[in-house]
Write an enzyme that holds these catalytic residues in place. Structure first.
Site, PDB file in Angstrom:
ATOM      1  N   ASN A 176       9.186   4.259   3.421  1.00  0.00           N
ATOM      2  CA  ASN A 176       9.251   3.618   4.791  1.00  0.00           C
ATOM      3  C   ASN A 176      10.431   3.011   5.211  1.00  0.00           C
ATOM      4  OD1 ASN A 176       6.332   2.971   4.011  1.00  0.00           O
ATOM      5  ND2 ASN A 176       6.221   3.645   6.013  1.00  0.00           N
TER       6      ASN A 176
ATOM      7  N   HIS B  43       5.696   4.203  12.510  1.00  0.00           N
ATOM      8  CA  HIS B  43       5.433   4.526  11.144  1.00  0.00           C
ATOM      9  C   HIS B  43       6.508   5.427  10.562  1.00  0.00           C
ATOM     10  CE1 HIS B  43       3.234   3.916   7.291  1.00  0.00           C
ATOM     11  NE2 HIS B  43       3.523   5.151   7.194  1.00  0.00           N
TER      12      HIS B  43
ATOM     13  N   ARG C  98       0.853  -1.406  -0.014  1.00  0.00           N
ATOM     14  CA  ARG C  98      -0.028   0.127   0.020  1.00  0.00           C
ATOM     15  C   ARG C  98       0.861   1.102   0.069  1.00  0.00           C
ATOM     16  NH1 ARG C  98      -0.382   4.746   2.751  1.00  0.00           N
ATOM     17  NH2 ARG C  98       0.087   3.359   4.781  1.00  0.00           N
ATOM     18  N   ASP C  99       1.536   1.620   0.830  1.00  0.00           N
ATOM     19  CA  ASP C  99       2.309   2.810   1.212  1.00  0.00           C
ATOM     20  C   ASP C  99       3.466   2.888   0.188  1.00  0.00           C
ATOM     21  OD1 ASP C  99       2.903   5.052   2.188  1.00  0.00           O
ATOM     22  OD2 ASP C  99       3.377   4.592   4.373  1.00  0.00           O
TER      23      ASP C  99
ATOM     24  N   HIS D  37       9.090   7.177   7.880  1.00  0.00           N
ATOM     25  CA  HIS D  37       9.610   7.003   6.486  1.00  0.00           C
ATOM     26  C   HIS D  37      11.269   7.348   6.585  1.00  0.00           C
ATOM     27  CE1 HIS D  37       6.297   6.831   3.836  1.00  0.00           C
ATOM     28  NE2 HIS D  37       5.500   6.820   4.958  1.00  0.00           N
TER      29      HIS D  37
ATOM     30  N   CYS E 215       4.876   9.175  -0.121  1.00  0.00           N
ATOM     31  CA  CYS E 215       3.702   9.582   0.235  1.00  0.00           C
ATOM     32  C   CYS E 215       3.220  10.559  -0.949  1.00  0.00           C
ATOM     33  CB  CYS E 215       3.265  10.314   1.522  1.00  0.00           C
ATOM     34  SG  CYS E 215       1.337  10.760   1.576  1.00  0.00           S
TER      35      CYS E 215
HETATM   36  P1  HMG Z   1     -13.018  14.033  -1.840  1.00  0.00           P
HETATM   37  O1  HMG Z   1     -12.639  14.267  -3.451  1.00  0.00           O
HETATM   38  O2  HMG Z   1     -13.097  15.095  -0.858  1.00  0.00           O
HETATM   39  O3  HMG Z   1     -14.519  13.624  -1.668  1.00  0.00           O
HETATM   40  O4  HMG Z   1     -12.351  12.541  -1.469  1.00  0.00           O
HETATM   41  P2  HMG Z   1     -15.790  12.913  -2.241  1.00  0.00           P
HETATM   42  O5  HMG Z   1     -16.240  11.858  -1.079  1.00  0.00           O
HETATM   43  O6  HMG Z   1     -16.732  13.767  -2.781  1.00  0.00           O
HETATM   44  O7  HMG Z   1     -15.341  11.733  -3.389  1.00  0.00           O
HETATM   45  C1  HMG Z   1     -15.123  12.091  -4.767  1.00  0.00           C
HETATM   46  C2  HMG Z   1     -14.829  11.146  -5.563  1.00  0.00           C
HETATM   47  O8  HMG Z   1     -14.092  10.070  -5.072  1.00  0.00           O
HETATM   48  C3  HMG Z   1     -16.439  10.694  -6.057  1.00  0.00           C
HETATM   49  O9  HMG Z   1     -16.218   9.969  -6.997  1.00  0.00           O
HETATM   50  C4  HMG Z   1     -16.468   9.537  -4.959  1.00  0.00           C
HETATM   51  O10 HMG Z   1     -17.515   8.471  -5.521  1.00  0.00           O
HETATM   52  C5  HMG Z   1     -15.016   8.780  -4.925  1.00  0.00           C
HETATM   53  P3  HMG Z   1     -16.682  10.705  -8.646  1.00  0.00           P
HETATM   54  O11 HMG Z   1     -18.311  11.084  -8.197  1.00  0.00           O
HETATM   55  O12 HMG Z   1     -15.898  12.023  -8.599  1.00  0.00           O
HETATM   56  O13 HMG Z   1     -16.580   9.971  -9.566  1.00  0.00           O
HETATM   57  N1  HMG Z   1     -14.764   8.149  -3.644  1.00  0.00           N
HETATM   58  C6  HMG Z   1     -14.516   6.831  -3.533  1.00  0.00           C
HETATM   59  N2  HMG Z   1     -14.017   6.077  -4.457  1.00  0.00           N
HETATM   60  C7  HMG Z   1     -13.218   4.916  -4.152  1.00  0.00           C
HETATM   61  N3  HMG Z   1     -13.382   4.554  -2.766  1.00  0.00           N
HETATM   62  C8  HMG Z   1     -13.716   5.372  -1.927  1.00  0.00           C
HETATM   63  C9  HMG Z   1     -14.165   6.572  -2.049  1.00  0.00           C
HETATM   64  N4  HMG Z   1     -14.381   7.826  -1.566  1.00  0.00           N
HETATM   65  C10 HMG Z   1     -14.875   8.619  -2.393  1.00  0.00           C
HETATM   66  N5  HMG Z   1     -13.443   5.347  -0.571  1.00  0.00           N
HETATM   67  C11 HMG Z   1     -11.154  11.197  -0.352  1.00  0.00           C
HETATM   68  C12 HMG Z   1     -12.181  12.432  -0.402  1.00  0.00           C
HETATM   69  C13 HMG Z   1     -10.545  10.758   1.021  1.00  0.00           C
HETATM   70  C14 HMG Z   1     -11.926   9.898  -0.712  1.00  0.00           C
HETATM   71  C15 HMG Z   1     -10.148  11.386  -1.238  1.00  0.00           C
HETATM   72  O14 HMG Z   1      -9.250  12.623  -0.663  1.00  0.00           O
HETATM   73  C16 HMG Z   1      -8.956  10.419  -1.184  1.00  0.00           C
HETATM   74  O15 HMG Z   1      -9.290   9.285  -1.572  1.00  0.00           O
HETATM   75  N6  HMG Z   1      -7.856  10.799  -0.843  1.00  0.00           N
HETATM   76  C17 HMG Z   1      -6.671   9.618  -0.895  1.00  0.00           C
HETATM   77  C18 HMG Z   1      -5.745   9.641   0.312  1.00  0.00           C
HETATM   78  C19 HMG Z   1      -4.879   8.777   0.233  1.00  0.00           C
HETATM   79  O16 HMG Z   1      -4.925   7.447  -0.139  1.00  0.00           O
HETATM   80  N7  HMG Z   1      -3.650   9.227   0.731  1.00  0.00           N
HETATM   81  C20 HMG Z   1      -2.323   8.182   0.923  1.00  0.00           C
HETATM   82  C21 HMG Z   1      -2.578   7.398   1.895  1.00  0.00           C
HETATM   83  S1  HMG Z   1      -2.214   8.141   3.545  1.00  0.00           S
HETATM   84  C22 HMG Z   1      -0.581   7.977   3.850  1.00  0.00           C
HETATM   85  O17 HMG Z   1       0.054   7.324   2.726  1.00  0.00           O
HETATM   86  C23 HMG Z   1       0.031   8.393   5.202  1.00  0.00           C
HETATM   87  C24 HMG Z   1       0.638   6.869   5.624  1.00  0.00           C
HETATM   88  O18 HMG Z   1       1.334   6.235   5.379  1.00  0.00           O
HETATM   89  C25 HMG Z   1       0.850   7.458   7.245  1.00  0.00           C
HETATM   90  C26 HMG Z   1       2.048   8.399   7.157  1.00  0.00           C
HETATM   91  O19 HMG Z   1       3.006   8.206   6.236  1.00  0.00           O
HETATM   92  O20 HMG Z   1       2.353   9.429   7.608  1.00  0.00           O
HETATM   93  C27 HMG Z   1      -0.933   6.371   6.382  1.00  0.00           C
HETATM   94 MG    MG Z   2       3.137   6.249   5.180  1.00  0.00          MG
END
Ligand code: HMG
Ligand code: MG
Length: 284
Positions: free
Chosen positions: A247, A205, A13-14, A207, A238
């Protein structure tokens, strides 16, 4: 008795989420199956987020259906909202990871919502994860440094931890999203946290952008943390933390743990096969 450390393998995933070259579903399946064969106790397989935001993981359902699942491994999916949670349940996950941040700007960039907005999404998900008896871990990104706001104060992290605990979260993973926390920073924050809550609640966690992650997890192990996130081959970054590298590598965490006399349950030779495999796919 040798004390166990649970390594949470987040490479699929990450590690993969920010790689722009397309990686086939079949290659992801092979990588995850190799991690299972290596004895990884927990694997974060994918995320059910918007495919527009993270196109690399748009095949999350297909990957989830194809992988071989072993009873001794926990398979976790990252979910941002109720839609993601429902999809994870439909795809046979009994463990999910939710995510928020200690920094408002990072939260906005990563989730298009404030920290409060993240908690509104969690409240929306809460009845379903209770009803289905899911295990829920939560990430707090930017516990030390934010790529947009710089240093983050301990009080911001403490507030988010308290709110997560109020929701009944099973494990909280403290993220050094950009890899800028120094060992002193890590020790300082962990001491404050562990004055307030039991160590069993926390994972690290880290990086490894500035090569401090190994020292930082050693500090964590020293204060009693027994869950460490890492990524085979140290792949990734990220998408919403510019310049952040992968990571800490799982190979390094396994080596540190084994040198310090902990048991990870991971076969290092088989793990190296998984690392070599995914690196060869990424470099091809
Ligand atoms: P949004 O654009 O604010 O809101 O997304 P929305 O709810 O209006 O949705 C927009 C579109 O996304 C819509 O589709 C929804 O249906 C779809 P459209 O009508 O435009 O075709 N949608 C989804 N599709 C599939 N699965 C879902 C889903 N939800 C909405 N669950 C949202 C808000 C949070 C969904 C968006 O901002 C998003 O997906 N962000 C991704 C964030 C992400 O994955 N970031 C990386 C992971 S976090 C990380 O890496 C940090 C970590 O490793 C820790 C660290 O290192 O610090 C964990
Ligand atoms: Mg991370």
């Amino acid at each position: 008795m040798i004390e166990p450390v649970r390594i949470v393998e987040v490479g699929p995933r990450d590690g993969l989420q920010s790689i722009s070259q397309p990686i086939s579903t079949e290659n992801k399946k092979t990588y995850i199956d190799l991690l299972t064969e290596a004895g990884c106790p927990e694997i974060e397989v994918t995320s059910f987020v918007s495919p527009k935001w993270v196109p690399q993981l748009a095949d999350a359902k297909e990957v989830s259906a194809l992988i071989k699942r072993d009873d001794d491994t926990i398979y976790t999916a990252l979910v941002p909202n109720k839609t993601g949670l429902e999809t994870a349940i439909d795809n046979q996950y009994q463990s999910v990871a939710i995510f928020t941040a200690a920094s408002e700007t990072f939260s906005q960039k990563n989730t298009n919502a404030s920290i409060k907005g993240n908690f509104e999404r969690f409240e929306d998900m809460h009845p379903l994860w209770k009803e289905t008896n899911l295990r829920v871990r939560a990430y707090i990104s930017t516990c030390w440094v934010c790529p947009y706001e710089g240093d983050i104060g301990a009080e911001a992290v403490i507030k988010v931890i308290q709110d997560l605990i109020d929701l009944g979260i099973h494990e909280i993973s403290l993220g050094d999203t950009v890899g800028k926390a120094t060992p002193d920073d890590v020790e300082y924050l962990l001491n404050i946290i562990l004055d307030n809550w039991p160590v069993e609640l926390f994972a690290l966690h880290m990086h490894d952008t500035y090569k401090m992650a190994a020292e930082n997890i050693t500090i964590g192990l020293g204060v009693g943390i027994r869950a460490i996130d890492s990524s085979t081959g140290g792949i990734g970054g990220c998408p919403y933390a510019p310049g952040a590298k992968g990571n800490i590598s799982t190979e390094t965490v396994v080596r540190i743990c084994h040198e310090q006399g902990f048991d990870t349950g991971i076969n290092i030779d088989k793990l190296k096969l998984a690392g070599t495999y995914i690196q060869s796919i990424i470099q091809s």
